[in-house]
Design a protein around this motif. Structure first.
Motif, short mmCIF file in Angstrom:
data_model
loop_
_atom_site.label_atom_id
_atom_site.label_comp_id
_atom_site.label_asym_id
_atom_site.label_seq_id
_atom_site.Cartn_x
_atom_site.Cartn_y
_atom_site.Cartn_z
N LYS A 199 1.10 -1.29 -0.10
CA LYS A 199 0.41 -0.02 -0.49
C LYS A 199 1.31 1.15 -0.02
O LYS A 199 0.29 2.35 -0.32
CB LYS A 199 -0.90 0.03 1.33
N LEU A 200 1.83 1.01 0.73
CA LEU A 200 2.66 2.19 0.80
C LEU A 200 3.90 2.83 -0.61
O LEU A 200 3.48 3.52 -1.27
CB LEU A 200 4.07 2.72 1.77
N ASP A 207 5.79 7.63 -3.47
CA ASP A 207 6.52 8.74 -2.93
C ASP A 207 7.67 8.31 -2.74
O ASP A 207 8.55 7.34 -2.42
CB ASP A 207 5.99 8.52 -2.00
N TYR A 208 8.88 8.81 -4.80
CA TYR A 208 9.83 8.81 -4.16
C TYR A 208 10.78 8.76 -2.64
O TYR A 208 12.00 7.81 -2.42
CB TYR A 208 10.84 9.71 -4.93
N ARG A 209 10.17 9.44 -1.54
CA ARG A 209 11.08 9.28 -0.01
C ARG A 209 10.95 7.62 0.52
O ARG A 209 11.38 7.60 0.71
CB ARG A 209 10.82 10.52 0.61
N ILE A 210 9.70 7.89 0.25
CA ILE A 210 9.27 6.39 1.00
C ILE A 210 9.89 5.10 0.30
O ILE A 210 10.31 4.32 0.84
CB ILE A 210 7.15 6.23 0.94
N ASN A 211 9.81 5.72 -1.17
CA ASN A 211 10.05 4.22 -2.02
C ASN A 211 11.59 3.99 -1.77
O ASN A 211 12.26 2.73 -1.24
CB ASN A 211 9.91 4.25 -3.77
N GLY A 212 12.15 5.19 -1.36
CA GLY A 212 14.13 5.02 -0.96
C GLY A 212 13.88 4.56 0.26
O GLY A 212 14.80 3.71 0.65
#
Length: 217
Positions: free
Chosen positions: A51-52, A57-62
């Motif tokens: 879900k995230l 979001d590039y920050r969350i994925n990183g």
């Protein structure tokens, strides 16, 4: 040298876990800023992570990629710790105390070292900073909060052991002691007081090199 190696091993795992926790908190902060609430699943479970990722979001994925690497490192270190516990008689004895697992047992052993360097259980509690501070004014002695000196790692892990104990073991003398204190002193002070009591149990298990026996501790 052996104790120092064990200490570095468990502290390394602790550092990895704390780094992972900080990254998870950063992700939580980003979702709060976005006004996104993901409910109905355990935080950072497989479904929650998916879900995230959908938020794109590039920050969350990183952060998620780094967390995945940290998970792998933590698992590797945990397996090494488990192997060390199997070879460490004192750690196995400490694991007979409810609330102390393989990681916490090895951390306690590595922080204490030779138990015989402490003349009694009070000195061990003092080493962990789990005794009341005192100061005198004339003929009056005042007792304040705990000293928080000595090994912060031993103090932290004993508090974590208390929380695990009272959460999972409901009818023990330790839990009953906590329940009595929490009514008059509140949770924080009760946990610290019980941590000191539990560390005294640790002292006698290590000193006498025996398994924990509830009726005699």
């Amino acid at each position: 040298r052996t104790i120092m190696d064990l200490r570095e091993l468990v502290r390394h795992r602790m550092a990895l876990v704390r780094t992972r926790t900080r990254l998870k908190n950063k992700i939580h902060g980003i979702t709060l800023m976005k006004g996104v609430r993901i409910t109905g699943m355990h935080p950072f479970s497989h479904k929650h992570v998916e879900k995230l990722k959908e938020l794109n979001d590039y920050r969350i994925n990183g952060y998620l990629r780094v967390i995945q690497l940290l998970d792998s490192e933590i698992n590797d270190v945990s397996r090494k710790i488990q192997s060390c516990v199997k070879e460490n008689d004192m750690s196995r004895l400490l694991m007979t105390i409810p609330g102390i697992g393989y990681y916490t047992a090895l951390l306690i052993v590595s922080e204490i070292g030779d138990i015989n360097r402490f003349p009694d259980s009070y000195h061990l509690c003092s080493y962990a900073g789990l005794v009341p501070s005192t100061h005198s004014s004339g003929v009056v002695t005042y007792h304040g909060g705990i000293t928080k000196t000595g090994s912060k790692h031993l103090r932290w892990i004993m508090i974590e052991c208390v929380r695990a104990h009272v959460r999972n073991y409901k009818n023990t003398s330790i839990t009953k002691f906590y329940e009595r204190l929490v009514k008059s002193k509140g949770n924080s002070k009760a946990v610290v007081a019980v941590a000191s009591k539990l560390l005294k149990v640790v002292y006698w298990v290590m000193k006498e090199r025996r398994e924990y026996v509830p009726n005699h501790s």
